[in-house]
Scaffold this active site. Structure first.
Site, PDB file in Angstrom:
ATOM      1  CD  GLN A 119      -2.398   1.117   2.878  1.00 44.60           C
ATOM      2  OE1 GLN A 119      -2.215   0.149   3.626  1.00 44.60           O
ATOM      3  NE2 GLN A 119      -3.123   2.143   3.230  1.00 44.60           N
ATOM      4  N   GLY A 120       0.983   1.923  -1.131  1.00 43.55           N
ATOM      5  CA  GLY A 120       1.871   3.078  -1.254  1.00 43.55           C
ATOM      6  C   GLY A 120       1.119   4.377  -1.053  1.00 43.55           C
ATOM      7  CB  SER A 154       3.563  -2.854   5.377  1.00 45.60           C
ATOM      8  OG  SER A 154       3.434  -1.989   6.472  1.00 45.60           O
ATOM      9  CD  GLU A 242      -4.692   0.547   6.915  1.00 49.84           C
ATOM     10  OE1 GLU A 242      -5.005   1.447   6.112  1.00 49.84           O
ATOM     11  OE2 GLU A 242      -3.532   0.378   7.312  1.00 49.84           O
ATOM     12  CB  SER A 359      -1.434   8.863  14.464  1.00 53.08           C
ATOM     13  OG  SER A 359      -2.143  10.077  14.412  1.00 53.08           O
ATOM     14  CD  GLU A 361      -1.435  11.339  18.743  1.00 51.40           C
ATOM     15  OE1 GLU A 361      -1.367  10.597  17.739  1.00 51.40           O
ATOM     16  OE2 GLU A 361      -0.756  11.146  19.764  1.00 51.40           O
TER      17      GLU A 361
END
Ligand SMILES: Cc1cc2nc3c(=O)[nH]c(=O)nc-3n(C[C@H](O)[C@H](O)[C@H](O)COP(=O)(O)OP(=O)(O)OC[C@H]3O[C@@H](n4cnc5c(N)ncnc54)[C@H](O)[C@@H]3O)c2cc1C
Length: 378
Positions: A119-120, A154, A242, A359, A361
């Protein structure tokens, strides 16, 4: 097939084939090779095809079947959920946005473990603020020419294909209020001339993600996912996936590791209260994720509300491994004793649970603004 029939039949098959499905060697190379073996065995026996549409080699049925397969494989220690998850992250969006013949050709290769995809999305200066990405694709007579860099990709060193976000609108749009427009998603062969992959050594000891450089890489127009300029819609389709089945599988893994900790903890080091506190976090996540899977089963479009799943998963994962570190020897976190290697690697990886997939946050911002309507940041 219904889940009630699927579960016992799959469980029986997993028990019967446990010898072939159990990993025997340490290390990422071995884990990737073993993952391919597990997927091939499960695909050829039909299990890996349930829950996927027939038009991409599946056998149909509810996504709950895929949810249970990944759960059963991770809970028995047959696959590591992080490397297994890319199938759940990338295949659904490929099915939603690739030309039907491309999806029909490619998705079975991923399901069967014949291929790995990556996944870019993230770039050196573009992680949370994904819409400001600058990896550029310029139209050519036959498709696109890509120049730029991705990072934290990844498993790129193992991947045959990449779902890549590029900027095809004017360069200045990366910084403008219009930045969501002018992004186009491509499905790129990783052996294309001009791609260089450089693995990054992580603190948990596995070079699990990479820098990927694109230098005049030609991509045929048939590899455009969705229409030109529709890349943001592709990203917004992918991110909730995801945070659905892939996270459900990770929750099953956390549950298994809490059980392992209870079994392995030295006498008197673990209180019922501490175990209960972590179990509560894991169940808060699993209850939420279960609802998400049932929404997927009902054909609902997932969206911003899956940020709750990601936020809860991050809390559960870090609480569990904080308890591991507090309970087992001091060597777990920072020592080098081989007997603790698995726990150490997982403890260190758990620090990333509030980063990968968006993230903590950013998830809390989304929850505040989009779900609770609390308005813009001060
Ligand atoms: C294990 C792992 C695997 C990954 N795999 C992939 C992959 O396969 N493909 C891929 O494309 N990416 C991948 N990533 C990258 C991941 O998506 C990004 O790391 C993540 O989105 C955060 O982006 P960043 O690292 O650029 O941090 P930044 O966006 O620079 O953020 C730095 C810090 O600032 C905080 N912050 C940023 N903006 C705000 C804001 N507006 N309000 C409050 N706080 C803010 C963030 O929460 C964070 O704590 C992976 C990351 C990890 C850890």
């Amino acid at each position: 097939m219904k889940l009630a029939e699927f579960r016992p039949a799959l469980d029986a098959w997993l028990t019967e084939h446990a010898g072939e499905l159990t990993p025997t060697e340490p290390g990422l190379d071995a884990a990737m090779a073993h993952l391919s073996t597990v997927k091939r065995l499960a695909y050829d026996a039909g299990w890996m095809r349930w829950g996927w549409p027939e038009r991409v080699g599946g056998l149909g049925g509810s996504p709950l079947l895929r949810g249970y397969l990944g759960e059963a494989l991770t809970a028995r220690g047959f696959v590591e959920p992080g490397i297994y998850s890319l199938t759940e992250v990338l295949a659904p969006t490929m099915i939603d946005f690739a030309a039907p013949e491309l999806a029909a050709e490619m998705v079975p290769k991923l399901l069967r473990g014949d291929e790995t995809w990556c996944q870019g999305f993230s770039e050196p200066s573009t992680g949370s603020n994904l819409a400001s990405l600058t990896c550029r694709a310029v139209a050519t007579d036959t498709g696109w020419r890509v120049n730029g860099q991705k990072v934290w990709t990844s498993l790129a060193q193992y991947a045959q294909r990449c779902v890549l976000l590029t900027r095809t609108g004017p360069p200045e749009s990366a910084n403008s209020t219009d930045k969501h427009r002018g992004i186009t998603a491509l499905f790129v062969d990783m052996d294309s001339p001009g791609i260089m992959v450089r693995p990054i050594e992580t603190m948990h000891g596995a070079p699990e993600f990479c820098e990927v450089f694109f230098d005049d890489v030609d991509v045929p127009v048939s590899r455009t996912l969705g229409a030109e300029g529709q890349g943001w819609a592709v990203a917004m389709d992918l991110l909730p996936y995801e945070r659905s089945t892939a996270l459900w599988h990770r929750g099953a893994f956390l549950h298994k590791r809490l059980d392992d900790l209870v079994r392995e903890a030295p006498d008197g080091r673990l209180s019922a209260r501490d175990v209960g506190a972590v179990l509560e976090q894991i169940y808060a996540f699993r209850a939420r994720s279960r609802t998400t899977l049932h929404r997927l089963d009902a054909g609902e479009q997932l969206g911003a509300e899956t940020s709750l799943d990601k936020a809860l998963l991050g809390l559960a994962e870090q609480s569990l491994f904080d308890l591991v570190e507090a309970t087992l020897s001091d060597e777990v976190a920072f020592g080098d004793s081989p007997t603790d290697a698995e726990w150490r690697s997982e403890f260190l990886y758990s620090r990333a649970a509030t980063i990968y997939g968006g993230s903590a946050e950013i998830q809390r911002n989304i929850i505040a603004k989009r779900l609770l309507d609390l308005g813009a940041e001060a």
